[in-house]
Design a protein around this motif. Sequence first.
Motif, short mmCIF file in Angstrom:
data_model
loop_
_atom_site.label_atom_id
_atom_site.label_comp_id
_atom_site.label_asym_id
_atom_site.label_seq_id
_atom_site.Cartn_x
_atom_site.Cartn_y
_atom_site.Cartn_z
N ILE A 144 0.83 -1.20 0.00
CA ILE A 144 0.00 0.00 0.00
C ILE A 144 0.87 1.26 0.00
CG2 ILE A 144 -1.98 1.21 0.97
CD1 ILE A 144 -2.52 -1.72 0.16
N ILE A 145 1.71 1.45 1.04
CA ILE A 145 2.53 2.66 1.12
C ILE A 145 3.87 2.51 0.41
CG2 ILE A 145 1.43 3.39 3.26
CD1 ILE A 145 3.88 2.40 4.78
N ASN A 146 4.24 1.29 0.04
CA ASN A 146 5.46 1.01 -0.74
C ASN A 146 6.73 1.51 -0.06
OD1 ASN A 146 6.32 -0.31 -3.15
ND2 ASN A 146 6.89 1.67 -4.02
N LYS A 147 6.78 1.43 1.26
CA LYS A 147 7.96 1.88 2.00
C LYS A 147 8.93 0.72 2.21
CE LYS A 147 9.43 3.98 6.39
NZ LYS A 147 10.33 4.93 5.71
N LYS A 148 10.19 0.93 1.81
CA LYS A 148 11.18 -0.13 1.94
C LYS A 148 11.57 -0.30 3.41
CE LYS A 148 14.62 -0.23 -0.99
NZ LYS A 148 15.94 0.04 -1.64
N ILE A 149 11.55 -1.56 3.88
CA ILE A 149 11.92 -1.84 5.27
C ILE A 149 13.15 -2.74 5.36
CG2 ILE A 149 9.60 -1.51 6.20
CD1 ILE A 149 9.16 -4.51 6.05
N ASP A 181 13.92 6.05 -5.81
CA ASP A 181 13.92 4.68 -5.28
C ASP A 181 12.59 4.34 -4.63
OD1 ASP A 181 15.71 2.23 -4.33
OD2 ASP A 181 14.59 2.91 -2.58
N ARG A 182 11.94 5.31 -4.00
CA ARG A 182 10.68 5.05 -3.31
C ARG A 182 9.56 4.65 -4.27
NH1 ARG A 182 11.43 10.58 -3.14
NH2 ARG A 182 9.92 11.82 -4.33
N ASN A 183 9.74 4.91 -5.59
CA ASN A 183 8.72 4.59 -6.58
C ASN A 183 8.84 3.17 -7.13
OD1 ASN A 183 8.57 7.46 -6.34
ND2 ASN A 183 7.53 7.55 -8.31
N ILE A 184 9.91 2.47 -6.77
CA ILE A 184 10.17 1.16 -7.37
C ILE A 184 9.12 0.15 -6.93
CG2 ILE A 184 11.78 -0.79 -7.39
CD1 ILE A 184 14.06 1.22 -7.22
N VAL A 185 8.63 -0.64 -7.89
CA VAL A 185 7.69 -1.73 -7.61
C VAL A 185 8.41 -3.07 -7.65
CG1 VAL A 185 5.64 -2.96 -8.43
CG2 VAL A 185 5.69 -0.45 -8.45
N GLY A 186 9.21 -3.31 -8.67
CA GLY A 186 9.94 -4.57 -8.75
C GLY A 186 10.55 -4.80 -10.12
N LYS A 187 11.19 -5.95 -10.26
CA LYS A 187 11.89 -6.31 -11.49
C LYS A 187 11.04 -7.28 -12.32
CE LYS A 187 16.20 -8.41 -13.16
NZ LYS A 187 17.50 -9.01 -12.75
N ALA A 188 10.82 -6.95 -13.59
CA ALA A 188 10.08 -7.84 -14.49
C ALA A 188 10.99 -9.02 -14.84
CB ALA A 188 9.66 -7.09 -15.74
N VAL A 189 10.48 -10.24 -14.62
CA VAL A 189 11.35 -11.41 -14.77
C VAL A 189 10.88 -12.41 -15.81
CG1 VAL A 189 12.32 -11.28 -12.45
CG2 VAL A 189 10.17 -12.52 -12.80
N VAL A 190 9.57 -12.49 -16.09
CA VAL A 190 9.12 -13.52 -17.02
C VAL A 190 7.80 -13.14 -17.66
CG1 VAL A 190 7.83 -14.85 -15.28
CG2 VAL A 190 8.76 -16.04 -17.27
N VAL A 191 7.65 -13.50 -18.93
CA VAL A 191 6.35 -13.45 -19.61
C VAL A 191 5.72 -14.82 -19.42
CG1 VAL A 191 5.14 -13.17 -21.81
CG2 VAL A 191 7.17 -11.79 -21.32
#
Length: 305
Positions: free
Chosen positions: A134-139, A281-291
């Motif tokens: 939800i808040i996408n805060k890195k911990i 960096d706070r906007n990062i969601v993740g790395k695309a890895v596979v179709v």
Amino acid sequence: MNLQTILGNFALILFVAMVVTGIIWFLDIFYFAKQRRRAADTALAAFDARNAKLTADGIKVDNTSRAAIEAALLRQPTWIEYSGSFFPVIALVFVLRSFLFEPFKIPSSSMVPTLLVGDLILVNKYTYGIRLPIINKKIIEVNNPQRGDVMVFKYPKDMSQDYIKRVIGVPGDKITYENKRLTVNGKPLAYQPMDDYLDDEHPIYHKQYVENLTGVQHRILNMESKRSIDSSAVDNFPFKEQNCTYSYDKFTCIVPEGNYFMMGDNRDNSLDSRYWGFVPDRNIVGKAVVVWMNLSNPRRIGGIH
């Protein structure tokens, strides 16, 4: 490229559903179930007392209905039964989607030829650090994005939208783009020509190359009829004045600390960091890895490079 999930803010909807069903499940175990048990015990005690009196009076009684009475009184109401059934499923999906992998669908062509319209992809949510949903805060720190990664992130100008591009520059990098060629930290990238690429959406051919992005090889497309950048379409964005210079067909940017420079592989059909700036960096969601699927092209299944 705007990535559309099934619902506008699915993570929040899923979280609310998990909390609501979880509360109902918890209350049933520790409160409602005990109430039903007490009501059943009271009814069964009355039933047994009545039968005992009838037996003492010499009247034959039928005890077969006792189990049915107990089952009826202990049965969960429909709303509690459904909540209890859905809660573990919703909780599992929420955890998987929030901390492990999240699915997305590619709706536009800015990452062609790497990703096509209609590709269903999985995004690794933990490779760049564990973040609160939800808040996408890195911990928890894990890894940092590297040049060449295909990354999903929140669009800096509208955090409700998810975008996908390729990481071109990491913090401290000096990025120059001129005559449709990249230079990173003063070193021009190598380009290997390939056969022209036929656009599936439009009956036109694009120049296609293999770009070597400091060791990461991937395909890109160019259109000879377009300039490297349309400087009139460049927005104002944080660090632009201090870190970037633009001219008619060229720009140079130094990536600030804690930010990344992103570009689409379909270079002349991509609205990216050239126009709206750096990705924090706070906007990062993740790395695309596979179709994992493309309903109109099943052969698309495979890793993302």
